[in-house]
Design an enzyme around this catalytic site. Structure first.
Site, PDB file in Angstrom:
ATOM      1  N   ARG A 193       0.836  -1.271   0.034  1.00  0.00           N
ATOM      2  CA  ARG A 193      -0.116   0.000  -0.038  1.00  0.00           C
ATOM      3  C   ARG A 193       0.993   1.176   0.089  1.00  0.00           C
ATOM      4  O   ARG A 193       0.611   2.269  -0.635  1.00  0.00           O
ATOM      5  CB  ARG A 193      -1.130  -0.075   1.331  1.00  0.00           C
ATOM      6  CG  ARG A 193      -2.069  -0.879   0.908  1.00  0.00           C
ATOM      7  CD  ARG A 193      -2.846  -1.284   2.104  1.00  0.00           C
ATOM      8  NE  ARG A 193      -3.766  -2.052   1.973  1.00  0.00           N
ATOM      9  CZ  ARG A 193      -4.479  -3.158   2.881  1.00  0.00           C
ATOM     10  NH1 ARG A 193      -4.097  -2.949   3.910  1.00  0.00           N
ATOM     11  NH2 ARG A 193      -5.160  -3.795   2.421  1.00  0.00           N
ATOM     12  N   PHE A 202      -6.538  -2.234  -6.701  1.00  0.00           N
ATOM     13  CA  PHE A 202      -5.743  -3.508  -6.149  1.00  0.00           C
ATOM     14  C   PHE A 202      -4.963  -2.905  -4.745  1.00  0.00           C
ATOM     15  O   PHE A 202      -5.120  -1.829  -4.355  1.00  0.00           O
ATOM     16  CB  PHE A 202      -4.868  -4.092  -6.963  1.00  0.00           C
ATOM     17  CG  PHE A 202      -3.614  -3.149  -7.723  1.00  0.00           C
ATOM     18  CD1 PHE A 202      -3.367  -2.023  -7.293  1.00  0.00           C
ATOM     19  CD2 PHE A 202      -3.065  -3.812  -8.892  1.00  0.00           C
ATOM     20  CE1 PHE A 202      -2.382  -1.336  -8.130  1.00  0.00           C
ATOM     21  CE2 PHE A 202      -2.191  -3.092  -9.483  1.00  0.00           C
ATOM     22  CZ  PHE A 202      -1.692  -1.836  -9.270  1.00  0.00           C
ATOM     23  N   GLU A 203      -4.249  -3.939  -4.041  1.00  0.00           N
ATOM     24  CA  GLU A 203      -3.667  -3.631  -2.881  1.00  0.00           C
ATOM     25  C   GLU A 203      -4.895  -3.252  -1.724  1.00  0.00           C
ATOM     26  O   GLU A 203      -4.550  -2.587  -0.923  1.00  0.00           O
ATOM     27  CB  GLU A 203      -2.451  -2.794  -2.830  1.00  0.00           C
ATOM     28  CG  GLU A 203      -1.642  -3.032  -3.606  1.00  0.00           C
ATOM     29  CD  GLU A 203      -0.792  -4.271  -3.296  1.00  0.00           C
ATOM     30  OE1 GLU A 203      -0.416  -5.004  -4.335  1.00  0.00           O
ATOM     31  OE2 GLU A 203      -0.533  -4.839  -2.360  1.00  0.00           O
ATOM     32  N   GLY A 204      -6.011  -3.978  -1.696  1.00  0.00           N
ATOM     33  CA  GLY A 204      -7.188  -3.633  -0.955  1.00  0.00           C
ATOM     34  C   GLY A 204      -7.744  -2.331  -1.750  1.00  0.00           C
ATOM     35  O   GLY A 204      -7.210  -1.423  -1.816  1.00  0.00           O
TER      36      GLY A 204
END
Lengths: 257, 594
Positions: free
Chosen positions: B266, B404-406
């Site tokens: 993140r 992406f990445e949460g």
């Protein structure tokens, strides 16, 4: 082999040049190694790697030039020397720089000195040849190929797009033209190593020079930007009238005939 | 008072404490080496990658592999790998700068990021000695390339719901993996995959899977909207044979690895978004200077100026936030002993401490990029819609970052969630501060900020934090455990906190710069800070109001709204004039500059 590189810190080629108060505005500008000097650094490293020896980069300027020297060290040069004239010289010229460099180099037994063909800022191309003159060694400018065999040197030099092959001997000074090589990027391990390499800072005193010894031989009267390029004009009408008008314009407006 | 520098700054503490500018890392603090590393990365991208971008976009991935090897030779793959395993053990700021400068290469930067980040880091941080020796030297030279396989068709945000299974074979020599991992970056050419699977369908664990192991294969290339120059495929595991020594970390502890890696992913994404934003901005302002309409470069129209300055101000806030956060990791890690540094778990912990900041950065920077890419297309007009123009690719490439990445939604929900958890564990006195604030409210007198530079912005930051606390405290009181279901309110709170963090990061950076080199040299920074703080504060007011109305009714609501008014009282600055002023330098420099 004892190799020296003459290096200058210049404006980034991407920078827009602006003038304020009769001086080039340096505020917030990015600086780089003069691109031609970058070829010189690369060539020096290649010669050292092939023939052994040591590469020393030298610059004349202020504290800020340390960054460009570090970059050369990160590329692979072994040592760097900054002759700091910030406090001593207000208005130097090509004579100033070449005098200082030659004083520094006179007892260093340099086998090979490499500089850039010109600096992209001032563009005089004078410093390196003057250094050779002062050291009383031969020099070849705008080279695109360098082969060394013992003390014999074979050079290809660019002569306005044509090439010329020259044979000479060491000690020698050459200046690099585009095409000599492809300069490497400073690698990350190189950058980390550069931190620990020696970077000497000297002043005029250390070279037994007085301000008067290096006083500029020229005077800068004015600095101005080139005139803005104006839109072209297409002449109309009868062909013979057009010719007449063209001649007239070349004569009165462009003042070339 | 204790000397602040003796104490490490706690993650999330910015909401309840003030930090001095000396403790904040800013881009003006980059060392010469760090700048040189940035320059090498920039040159590599400009001279090696971008000339090939068309080919890369057409999925000629043999070029990606060559380029990554070349990056390895330059040291651009080894920043986070310890020296004893062939890496460079660089500081986190250098590693962030590489990510920032790499991001100009669009989808290729995703290949790079997946390799050095989520692909290699699980082994760097959680591998045992022999795993590190076996894999890291090749990963850091680019001899081998890595990928990370967590997502499955049925489990995205709910990562632990993975269905891929692992079963120890009868001989006890291999785990047999079965399942499919979806949308795996670098899958087309990666040699090593970090794969998550549940041992006996229960114990979530991580494995190092080599491409050549029996039973390992990949599906077809996905057809994506953007980042086309990165390879994305399904990883198929059909009775895949993984030697037992390739279990990464402890059996059943895969979540520890997964969540830590996500934190890192993140913040790196935040940094990357800042780099991509700078690229998009530069393309756009250059175009705005070239393009003439009504015999005038469109950059000379006030509406274009408005857009450019809004873009740059948000970018300044994002840049200030991400490097402030990287500085927090660096500060914390510099306090680790050598043994702790070598123990990846401690390093991961140092980053996990700032999980809130990581999420805030991810959300804020990726949305800044989306905004800039979108306005970039807009300024290009119809040309921006055409593929010959780079901004078209930038716009498509930008979109995935919010997913992406949460997803940004998940990351927003994580912010108040993590604050509550930290409060419950007694790590941050959030509840006490919130109560204290409510008492304070009753007797509070409005403050008059002075007129020295940044006085107003500091005042806005102070109040932004109070508003965040007020809203969070109220919602927690009102809904208790059921707050989890009030996702709209949680997201409002996250947005208030996000703006507060970004505002404070910009203010502290500008304050630090002014102290170092004077107001004259930092006027542009001051303008960005003024513009951003004013606009962010307006949003905060909006989010707070909505939250109050959704939480209380009647007299209590009226009282709260009037309390909010005390916090939001200020004389707004003339944003239009400030933006015109800020645009001048941007237009003449033709790039984002501070």
């Amino acid at each position: 082999m004892n190799i020296y590189v003459l290096l200058k810190r210049t404006f980034d080629t991407e920078e827009k040049i602006t003038i304020s108060g009769g001086k080039i505005n340096e505020d917030g500008a990015e600086f780089i190694i003069n691109p031609y000097d970058e070829y010189a650094v690369e060539e020096a490293i290649q010669v050292r790697d092939a023939h052994g020896g040591e590469v020393t980069v030298i610059t004349v300027g202020g504290e800020d030039a340390e960054k460009q020297l570090r970059t050369a060290l990160a590329m692979g040069a072994d040592k760097a020397v900054l002759v700091n004239i910030e406090d001593d010289v207000e208005n130097g010229d090509q004579f100033t720089t070449s005098k200082i460099i030659s004083e520094y180099l006179k007892d260093k037994n340099a086998d090979l000195i490499i500089g850039g063909n010109v600096a992209i800022d001032g563009g005089s191309g004078q410093v390196a040849p003057r250094v050779a003159e002062l050291l009383n060694i031969p020099y070849v400018t705008t080279i695109t190929k360098l082969e060394i065999d013992g003390t014999n040197v074979k050079i290809v030099r660019d002569v306005e797009g044509d090439s010329e092959v020259i044979e000479t001997t060491l000690p020698l000074l050459v200046t690099a033209q585009q095409g000599l090589n492809e300069p490497r990027y400073p690698s990350l391990p190189g950058i980390m190593k550069a931190k620990k390499k020696p970077l000497d800072e000297l002043e005029l005193d250390d070279l037994d020079l007085e301000e008067d010894d290096v006083a500029a031989k020229t005077k800068t009267i004015e600095i101005f930007l080139p005139a803005q390029k104006e839109a072209g004009r297409i002449l109309n009408g009868d062909l013979s009238d057009q010719v007449k008008e063209l001649v007239q314009l070349l004569h009165t407006e462009a003042k070339v005939v | 008072m204790t000397n602040q520098t003796d104490q490490v700054i706690k993650g999330g503490s910015f909401l309840i404490e003030d930090v001095s500018k000396e403790r904040v890392f800013t881009p003006e603090d980059f060392s010469d080496e760090q700048l040189m590393i940035a320059k090498t990365t920039e040159d590599y991208v400009a001279n090696e990658v971008l000339p090939q971008i068309e080919h890369l976009e057409n999925h000629e991935f043999d070029r990606s592999v060559k380029l990554l090897k070349q990056a390895g030779e330059l040291g651009l793959l080894g920043a986070d790998v310890p020296e004893e395993y062939g890496g460079l053990s660089l500081d986190k700021v250098s590693s962030a700068l590489i990510a920032e400068k790499m991001s100009r290469a669009g989808g290729f930067s995703i290949s790079h990021g997946a390799h050095v980040g989520i692909g290699s880091l699980p082994i760097v941080l959680f591998g045992n000695e022999s795993q590190k020796q076996k894999y890291l030297p090749d990963l850091s030279s680019g001899e081998k390339l890595a990928a990370y396989a967590l997502t499955e068709p049925g489990s995205g945000s709910d990562a632990l719901g993975a269905r891929t299974t692992a079963k120890l074979n009868a001989e006890g020599t291999h785990y047999v993996l079965n399942g499919e991992k979806q949308w795996i970056t670098n899958a087309g050419f990666a040699d090593v995959f970090v794969v998550y699977a549940k041992i006996d369908g229960e114990h979530f664990s991580a494995f190092i899977v080599e491409r050549t192991f029996p039973g390992v294969s990949t599906g077809a290339e996905e057809k994506k909207m953007g980042i086309k120059s990165s390879s994305t495929r399904t990883l198929i595991l059909q009775d895949a044979q993984i030697p037992v020594e390739n279990l990464l970390g402890e059996a059943g502890k895969g979540h520890v690895i997964a969540f830590n890696i996500l934190n890192i992913g993140r913040y790196k994404l935040g940094v990357g978004a800042v780099g991509a934003s700078k690229g998009a901005f530069e393309i756009t302002v250059k175009y705005a200077n070239q393009r003439q309409q009504f015999k005038t470069p469109i950059s000379q129209f006030n509406l274009t100026k408005e857009k450019l300055s809004t873009m740059a101000s948000k970018l300044y806030a994002a840049e200030s936030s991400v490097y402030r956060t990287v500085g927090l990791f660096e500060d914390r890690m510099s306090r680790l002993t050598e043994a702790e540094v070598n123990d990846g778990k401690e390093v991961a912990k140092s980053i996990a401490e700032y999980a809130i900041e990581c999420s805030l950065n991810k959300v804020f920077a990726t949305e800044t990029l989306d905004y800039i890419a979108d306005e970039g297309v807009q300024i290009h007009g119809g040309y921006g819609f055409m593929q010959e123009y780079e901004i078209e690719r930038v716009y498509r490439d930008s979109r995935i970052n919010r997913i992406f990445e949460g997803t940004n939604e998940i990351n927003r929900l994580l912010v108040p969630g993590t604050f509550v958890r930290k409060a419950m564990k007694g790590e941050l006195p959030i509840f006490q501060k919130a109560l204290q604030l409510q008492e304070e409210l009753m007797m509070m007198m409005p403050e008059e900020p002075g007129d020295e530079p940044l006085a107003q912005e500091k005042y806005l930051v102070r109040n932004a934090k109070k508003i965040g606390l007020l809203a969070a405290g109220l919602a927690a009181q009102k809904f208790g455990k059921a707050l989890e279901k009030e996702q709209e309110i949680l997201v409002n709170i996250a947005d208030i906190i996000s703006n507060a963090y970004a505002m404070e990061s910009a203010v502290l950076r500008t304050e630090k710069a002014i102290e170092k080199s004077g107001l004259e040299k930092n006027k542009q920074k001051l303008l960005y800070t003024q513009i951003f703080c004013q606009e962010a504060f307006n949003e905060i007011e909006q989010h707070a109001k909505e939250t109050l109305v959704a939480t209380e009714t009647g007299d209590t609501l009226r009282m709260l709204v009037s309390a909010l008014r005390k916090f939001t009282r200020h004389t707004p600055i003339n944003v239009i004039a400030k933006k015109r002023e800020a645009s001048e330098k941007l237009i003449s420099a033709e790039k984002y500059l501070v």
